[in-house]
Scaffold this motif. Structure first.
Motif, mmCIF file in Angstrom:
data_model
loop_
_atom_site.group_PDB
_atom_site.id
_atom_site.type_symbol
_atom_site.label_atom_id
_atom_site.label_comp_id
_atom_site.label_asym_id
_atom_site.label_seq_id
_atom_site.Cartn_x
_atom_site.Cartn_y
_atom_site.Cartn_z
ATOM 1 N N PRO A 48 8.841 17.327 -32.493
ATOM 2 C CA PRO A 48 8.755 16.787 -31.123
ATOM 3 C C PRO A 48 7.749 15.658 -30.964
ATOM 4 C CG PRO A 48 7.879 19.040 -31.230
ATOM 5 C CD PRO A 48 8.509 18.762 -32.549
ATOM 6 N N PHE A 49 6.680 15.649 -31.759
ATOM 7 C CA PHE A 49 5.633 14.637 -31.579
ATOM 8 C C PHE A 49 5.461 13.736 -32.798
ATOM 9 C CE2 PHE A 49 4.204 18.420 -29.109
ATOM 10 C CZ PHE A 49 4.523 17.914 -27.859
ATOM 11 N N ILE A 62 7.284 25.459 -34.267
ATOM 12 C CA ILE A 62 5.990 25.414 -33.580
ATOM 13 C C ILE A 62 5.182 24.248 -34.147
ATOM 14 C CG2 ILE A 62 3.904 26.693 -32.993
ATOM 15 C CD1 ILE A 62 6.342 28.170 -32.031
ATOM 16 N N THR A 63 4.518 23.501 -33.259
ATOM 17 C CA THR A 63 3.685 22.386 -33.672
ATOM 18 C C THR A 63 2.204 22.755 -33.476
ATOM 19 O OG1 THR A 63 3.627 21.405 -31.451
ATOM 20 C CG2 THR A 63 5.471 20.795 -32.875
ATOM 21 N N GLN A 64 1.323 21.827 -33.790
ATOM 22 C CA GLN A 64 -0.126 21.939 -33.545
ATOM 23 C C GLN A 64 -0.821 22.745 -34.648
ATOM 24 O OE1 GLN A 64 -1.017 19.908 -31.234
ATOM 25 N NE2 GLN A 64 1.054 19.615 -30.489
ATOM 26 N N ALA A 67 -3.286 25.753 -33.898
ATOM 27 C CA ALA A 67 -2.544 26.893 -33.354
ATOM 28 C C ALA A 67 -1.904 27.661 -34.516
ATOM 29 C CB ALA A 67 -1.478 26.413 -32.363
ATOM 30 N N ILE A 68 -1.354 26.915 -35.468
ATOM 31 C CA ILE A 68 -0.736 27.516 -36.651
ATOM 32 C C ILE A 68 -1.788 28.201 -37.524
ATOM 33 C CG2 ILE A 68 0.458 26.944 -38.804
ATOM 34 C CD1 ILE A 68 1.876 24.654 -37.165
ATOM 35 N N ARG A 70 -4.649 29.440 -36.601
ATOM 36 C CA ARG A 70 -5.135 30.650 -35.922
ATOM 37 C C ARG A 70 -4.123 31.802 -36.053
ATOM 38 N NH1 ARG A 70 -5.843 28.245 -31.693
ATOM 39 N NH2 ARG A 70 -7.957 27.531 -32.117
ATOM 40 N N GLN A 94 -12.051 23.468 -33.893
ATOM 41 C CA GLN A 94 -11.811 22.278 -33.062
ATOM 42 C C GLN A 94 -12.766 21.142 -33.417
ATOM 43 O OE1 GLN A 94 -11.586 23.139 -28.846
ATOM 44 N NE2 GLN A 94 -10.769 21.116 -28.351
ATOM 45 N N LEU B 88 2.163 30.561 -29.102
ATOM 46 C CA LEU B 88 2.834 29.713 -28.104
ATOM 47 C C LEU B 88 1.824 29.190 -27.081
ATOM 48 C CD1 LEU B 88 6.094 31.780 -27.426
ATOM 49 C CD2 LEU B 88 5.772 29.887 -29.031
ATOM 50 N N ASP B 90 -1.460 28.776 -27.609
ATOM 51 C CA ASP B 90 -2.337 27.821 -28.306
ATOM 52 C C ASP B 90 -1.641 26.489 -28.553
ATOM 53 O OD1 ASP B 90 -4.421 29.595 -28.419
ATOM 54 O OD2 ASP B 90 -4.122 30.155 -30.502
ATOM 55 N N GLU B 91 -0.346 26.541 -28.840
ATOM 56 C CA GLU B 91 0.408 25.304 -29.069
ATOM 57 C C GLU B 91 0.345 24.408 -27.828
ATOM 58 O OE1 GLU B 91 4.676 25.699 -29.325
ATOM 59 O OE2 GLU B 91 4.872 23.910 -30.579
ATOM 60 N N GLN B 94 -3.265 22.896 -27.368
ATOM 61 C CA GLN B 94 -3.600 21.790 -28.274
ATOM 62 C C GLN B 94 -2.749 20.556 -27.992
ATOM 63 O OE1 GLN B 94 -3.722 22.912 -32.440
ATOM 64 N NE2 GLN B 94 -4.721 20.996 -33.048
ATOM 65 N N ALA B 95 -1.495 20.756 -27.619
ATOM 66 C CA ALA B 95 -0.644 19.612 -27.269
ATOM 67 C C ALA B 95 -1.199 18.901 -26.041
ATOM 68 C CB ALA B 95 0.794 20.090 -27.015
ATOM 69 N N GLU B 97 -4.268 18.899 -25.089
ATOM 70 C CA GLU B 97 -5.516 18.243 -25.463
ATOM 71 C C GLU B 97 -5.216 16.901 -26.150
ATOM 72 O OE1 GLU B 97 -8.267 19.023 -24.243
ATOM 73 O OE2 GLU B 97 -9.270 17.385 -25.295
ATOM 74 N N ASP B 98 -4.176 16.870 -26.994
ATOM 75 C CA ASP B 98 -3.754 15.593 -27.586
ATOM 76 C C ASP B 98 -3.411 14.590 -26.482
ATOM 77 O OD1 ASP B 98 -4.081 16.523 -30.132
ATOM 78 O OD2 ASP B 98 -1.954 16.572 -30.664
ATOM 79 N N LYS B 102 -5.050 10.897 -25.505
ATOM 80 C CA LYS B 102 -4.258 9.660 -25.365
ATOM 81 C C LYS B 102 -4.501 9.020 -23.991
ATOM 82 C CE LYS B 102 -0.737 11.539 -28.473
ATOM 83 N NZ LYS B 102 -0.857 10.730 -29.685
ATOM 84 N N TYR B 129 5.555 14.122 -23.748
ATOM 85 C CA TYR B 129 4.944 15.448 -23.554
ATOM 86 C C TYR B 129 5.499 16.155 -22.316
ATOM 87 C CZ TYR B 129 1.568 14.820 -27.353
ATOM 88 O OH TYR B 129 0.985 14.670 -28.591
ATOM 89 N N TRP B 132 8.765 17.609 -23.285
ATOM 90 C CA TRP B 132 8.531 18.749 -24.177
ATOM 91 C C TRP B 132 8.083 19.969 -23.361
ATOM 92 C CZ3 TRP B 132 3.929 21.425 -25.521
ATOM 93 C CH2 TRP B 132 4.034 22.293 -26.619
#
Lengths: 206, 206
Positions: A48-49, A62-64, A67-68, A70, A94, B88, B90-91, B94-95, B97-98, B102, B129, B132
């Motif tokens: 997605p990103f 799943i992205t990030q 998160a993965i 953890r 972080q 899910l 946490d994903e 973090q997304a 936060e990205d 930006k 985003y 998403w």
């Protein structure tokens, strides 16, 4: 059993490596789907990103990266259950990710631009974060970053420091960790010597 | 009882706001230490990375906003205990936060530079985003981002979307969330209407 597929570049480092190590240490079966750097343009179209790593959990992408990491840490019992110890672990994750981003800004540069960017990185963020890691480690007894035991925070720092001392980063002195943060350098050696970690990397030795 | 002091800018948004909301919703006592923007130069000297928020836990200074948000979420019971649902959650953290990073790149800009940066942000990352987030929300039933209930992921998205629709961001159309991600817009309205959230903001209404 949950089907796990971790997709990332074919090298032993970077943002997927803490999760790979956690799965390996915890004996959690997963597909370690690695692709060559030139394939990234194609691989990223499926995300997605436009970023890796991704983790497919029973087919759900799943992205990030943290998160993965953890999640892998929880499955492998390498993540604190106590909220305050988990906070200390998360803080390190972080902070290291911020440092990854600052280093990443110089990737793709060449010549003088690369040299200048890397020198600024070394004298600025890298020094600041290494000294902070040193202080954190000492504040918690000198062995681990949280929970008085191995957690994914240790794995995240280990992967980063291992990259710094590898000599693969042009214009980054491989001695800087030993100089500025000797306790962190010793921590790296200790994690590398853990039987599960040593066995994991032995598989890649040719 | 654990003494908690959260230090951040004196406005109802940004990187400390999800933790403030989580503490408020969970009834967790904390000192909400706010400082005016011009004081930042002094405040940041007391932090290891020149960044806020920080959270003092019984006097120990902790950095990293999402680490703090997650900790607040655990204390307030707004964080999943199931590892996959936590992944899910946490994903999304973090997304978002990205996306904050930006957007943050355009702060401090003025004139044409600001307009161009913001237009690129809107047509690029913000659109990506938001779409998403819309897809994630729909994939999980349309109400919450994880665990079929309110978590800190919802609070993080709520704070961001609330900022976008506020009109405080020059060159960012306040209608973009409704246009690209109507389910996310409805989610924002629903979180805002929660009694604990409405009561929290009512305290700041003059």
């Amino acid at each position: 059993m949950t089907q796990l597929t971790l997709t990332y570049f074919d090298f032993n480092g970077g943002r997927a490596e803490p999760a790979r190590l956690a799965f390996a240490i915890g004996g959690i079966p997963f597909e370690d789907k690695r692709f060559a750097f030139p394939e990234f343009a194609e691989v990223r179209k499926q995300t997605p990103f436009g970023q890796v790593p991704t983790l497919h959990v029973d087919g759900v992408q799943i992205t990030q990266s943290d998160a993965i990491t953890r999640y892998a840490g929880k499955l492998a019992k390498l993540y604190p259950t106590d909220p305050y110890q988990a906070l200390l672990c998360d803080e390190v994750l972080q902070a290291m990710e911020d440092l990854n981003v600052k280093l990443g800004a110089s990737f793709g540069m060449t010549g003088d631009a690369l040299r200048e960017a890397r020198e600024a990185f070394v004298s600025g963020p890298l020094s600041t974060y290494l000294r902070w890691l040193q202080a954190q480690l000492l504040a918690r007894g000198g062995e681990y970053f949280a929970d008085q035991r191995l957690t994914v925070a240790d794995l995240k720092v280990f992967v980063f420091v291992r990259g710094v001392v590898s000599g693969r980063l042009d214009h980054v002195p491989t001695t800087i960790v030993e100089q500025l943060a000797p306790t962190v350098a010793a921590h790296m050696q200790r994690i590398a010597a853990l039987p599960a970690v040593a066995a994991y990397y032995a598989k890649f030795a040719k």
